[in-house]
Write a protein that holds these residues in place. Structure first.
Motif, short mmCIF file in Angstrom:
data_model
loop_
_atom_site.label_atom_id
_atom_site.label_comp_id
_atom_site.label_asym_id
_atom_site.label_seq_id
_atom_site.Cartn_x
_atom_site.Cartn_y
_atom_site.Cartn_z
N THR A 110 92.81 -70.25 16.15
CA THR A 110 92.76 -70.83 14.80
C THR A 110 92.70 -69.75 13.74
OG1 THR A 110 91.58 -72.75 15.72
CG2 THR A 110 91.54 -72.47 13.34
N LEU A 111 91.87 -68.72 13.96
CA LEU A 111 91.78 -67.61 13.01
C LEU A 111 93.10 -66.86 12.92
CD1 LEU A 111 88.22 -66.20 13.84
CD2 LEU A 111 88.92 -67.47 11.80
N LEU A 112 93.76 -66.68 14.06
CA LEU A 112 95.06 -66.00 14.05
C LEU A 112 96.07 -66.80 13.25
CD1 LEU A 112 96.95 -63.76 15.10
CD2 LEU A 112 97.36 -65.17 17.14
N TYR A 113 96.04 -68.12 13.39
CA TYR A 113 96.94 -68.97 12.61
C TYR A 113 96.65 -68.86 11.11
CZ TYR A 113 99.03 -73.07 10.52
OH TYR A 113 99.73 -73.89 9.68
N PHE A 114 95.36 -68.86 10.75
CA PHE A 114 94.98 -68.70 9.34
C PHE A 114 95.51 -67.37 8.80
CE2 PHE A 114 91.34 -71.83 9.66
CZ PHE A 114 91.88 -72.68 8.73
N TYR A 115 95.36 -66.31 9.59
CA TYR A 115 95.81 -64.98 9.16
C TYR A 115 97.32 -64.96 8.95
CZ TYR A 115 96.97 -60.02 9.48
OH TYR A 115 97.48 -58.76 9.25
N MET A 116 98.05 -65.52 9.90
CA MET A 116 99.51 -65.55 9.78
C MET A 116 99.95 -66.40 8.60
SD MET A 116 100.58 -65.86 13.80
CE MET A 116 102.31 -66.02 13.42
N SER A 117 99.25 -67.52 8.35
CA SER A 117 99.59 -68.38 7.21
C SER A 117 99.40 -67.65 5.89
CB SER A 117 98.72 -69.64 7.23
OG SER A 117 98.97 -70.41 8.39
N LYS A 118 98.33 -66.90 5.77
CA LYS A 118 98.08 -66.15 4.53
C LYS A 118 99.12 -65.07 4.34
CE LYS A 118 93.08 -66.91 4.21
NZ LYS A 118 91.74 -66.27 4.19
N ARG A 119 99.51 -64.41 5.41
CA ARG A 119 100.53 -63.38 5.30
C ARG A 119 101.87 -63.97 4.86
NH1 ARG A 119 99.80 -58.39 7.78
NH2 ARG A 119 101.81 -57.99 6.79
N LEU A 120 102.20 -65.14 5.42
CA LEU A 120 103.46 -65.79 5.03
C LEU A 120 103.42 -66.24 3.58
CD1 LEU A 120 104.17 -67.93 8.22
CD2 LEU A 120 105.48 -65.96 7.42
N ASN A 121 102.25 -66.71 3.13
CA ASN A 121 102.12 -67.12 1.72
C ASN A 121 102.31 -65.93 0.78
OD1 ASN A 121 101.67 -69.82 2.26
ND2 ASN A 121 99.44 -69.59 2.39
N LYS A 122 101.79 -64.77 1.18
CA LYS A 122 101.95 -63.58 0.35
C LYS A 122 103.41 -63.13 0.28
CE LYS A 122 97.29 -61.75 1.02
NZ LYS A 122 96.47 -60.64 1.58
N ILE A 123 104.12 -63.29 1.44
CA ILE A 123 105.53 -62.89 1.47
C ILE A 123 106.35 -63.78 0.55
CG2 ILE A 123 107.58 -62.80 2.94
CD1 ILE A 123 105.73 -61.99 5.26
N HIS A 124 106.05 -65.12 0.56
CA HIS A 124 106.79 -66.06 -0.28
C HIS A 124 106.33 -66.02 -1.72
CE1 HIS A 124 109.04 -67.73 3.04
NE2 HIS A 124 107.94 -67.94 3.72
#
Length: 298
Positions: A284-298
């Motif tokens: 779950t934490l890994l998913y949160f981390y990846m989601s935040k990174r994707l949001n920053k990219i977009h």
């Protein structure tokens, strides 16, 4: 009404929830954390053994096989459930005749007990006199019954049943997200000549982004935790092919096969439950981390 009476009324409403949380959540967690350092089978003496339960767990091939099976089961369920749920949500969000009835029909599997649902599907997928095999033979699509709950197809069958039971819930969540997208955005896109596929890809998906992140997280956690239907269908068999983490832990506390000679192992089960919860938490934490990174990219 003065402030003291208001506080008393508010406390009276909140107290049952706090009490139930303490009794059914906090206390069991504390109990399990304590006993994962003990050799305790639910009766007799409790022997403190330190980290021996964890040492045994990390050498337990059956447990780590159940971890792999869990990822296969959860991944297959997500791949099937989320696209189907989104597609149905898009269709049933439009002004079509009978959409309320269809929404209720598709949501119905979600409110059916997992155990009851698994019993029904056991009758359907039974290898010898199951409804599905009889239908396929009558249609001359197969010559002999398929062992749907055998080594080759057991996991696939479990994934299909889990997807059938879950897609209605995510469909309603997607519909809620779609209804928050302004219709004038689609109207503007239509005036600019955008077709349905372009509107879906360039408007629906981006504007569903925040809701989609929550739904995916919810789906991941539910998929990793699911075991009820597997317990009824196969009990983790054959030969551990459908054994998943939470079913493995459940068996350590409540052996599901009577007469199997398996004893309860509360201490070892508590350690296995702690590591299992840790695995789900890390994902779950890994998913949160990846989601935040994707949001920053977009």
């Amino acid at each position: 009404m003065n402030k003291t009476k208001l506080n008393a009324i508010g406390s009276a409403f909140v107290f049952p929830s706090i009490f139930l949380t303490l009794v059914f959540s906090v206390y069991p967690i504390g109990w399990a954390i304590r006993y994962m350092f003990y050799d305790y089978k639910g009766y007799g003496d409790k022997v403190f053994i330190g980290l021996d339960n964890f040492k045994q767990l990390f050498q337990d091939e059956l447990y780590w096989e159940s971890v792999v099976n869990t990822f296969v089961y959860a991944g297959g369920k997500l791949i099937l459930t989320l696209p189907i749920s989104l597609l149905l949500a898009v269709i049933l969000n439009r002004a079509i005749r009978g959409r309320q009835v269809l929404r209720a029909v598709y949501f119905m599997p979600t409110v059916i007990s997992s155990a009851v649902m698994a019993v029904v599907f056991f009758i359907i997928f039974n290898s010898y006199n199951g409804i599905l095999n009889k239908l396929l033979i009558n249609l001359h699509l197969i010559d002999q019954p398929i062992d749907w709950l055998g080594q080759k197809y057991a996991m696939l069958t479990a994934i299909l049943i889990a997807a059938w039971g879950a897609f209605g819930n995510y469909m309603l969540l997607f519909i809620a997200g779609l209804q928050n997208i302004p219709t004038d955005v689609y109207e503007s896109a239509s005036l600019d000549g955008a077709n349905e596929a372009q509107k879906f890809w360039y408007i629906t998906i981006p504007m569903l982004g925040p809701v989609l992140q929550i739904i995916i997280m919810y789906a991941i956690i539910n998929s990793l935790k699911g075991y009820e239907s597997i317990m009824v269908l196969t009990e983790g068999g054959p030969i551990g092919k459908t054994e998943v983490m939470f079913l493995y832990v459940y068996k350590l506390f409540f052996p599901v096969s009577t007469g199997s000679g398996v004893q309860t192992q509360f201490g070892y089960g508590s350690a296995a439950g702690f590591v299992t919860a840790l695995i789900v938490g890390l994902i779950t934490l890994l998913y949160f981390y990846m989601s935040k990174r994707l949001n920053k990219i977009h």
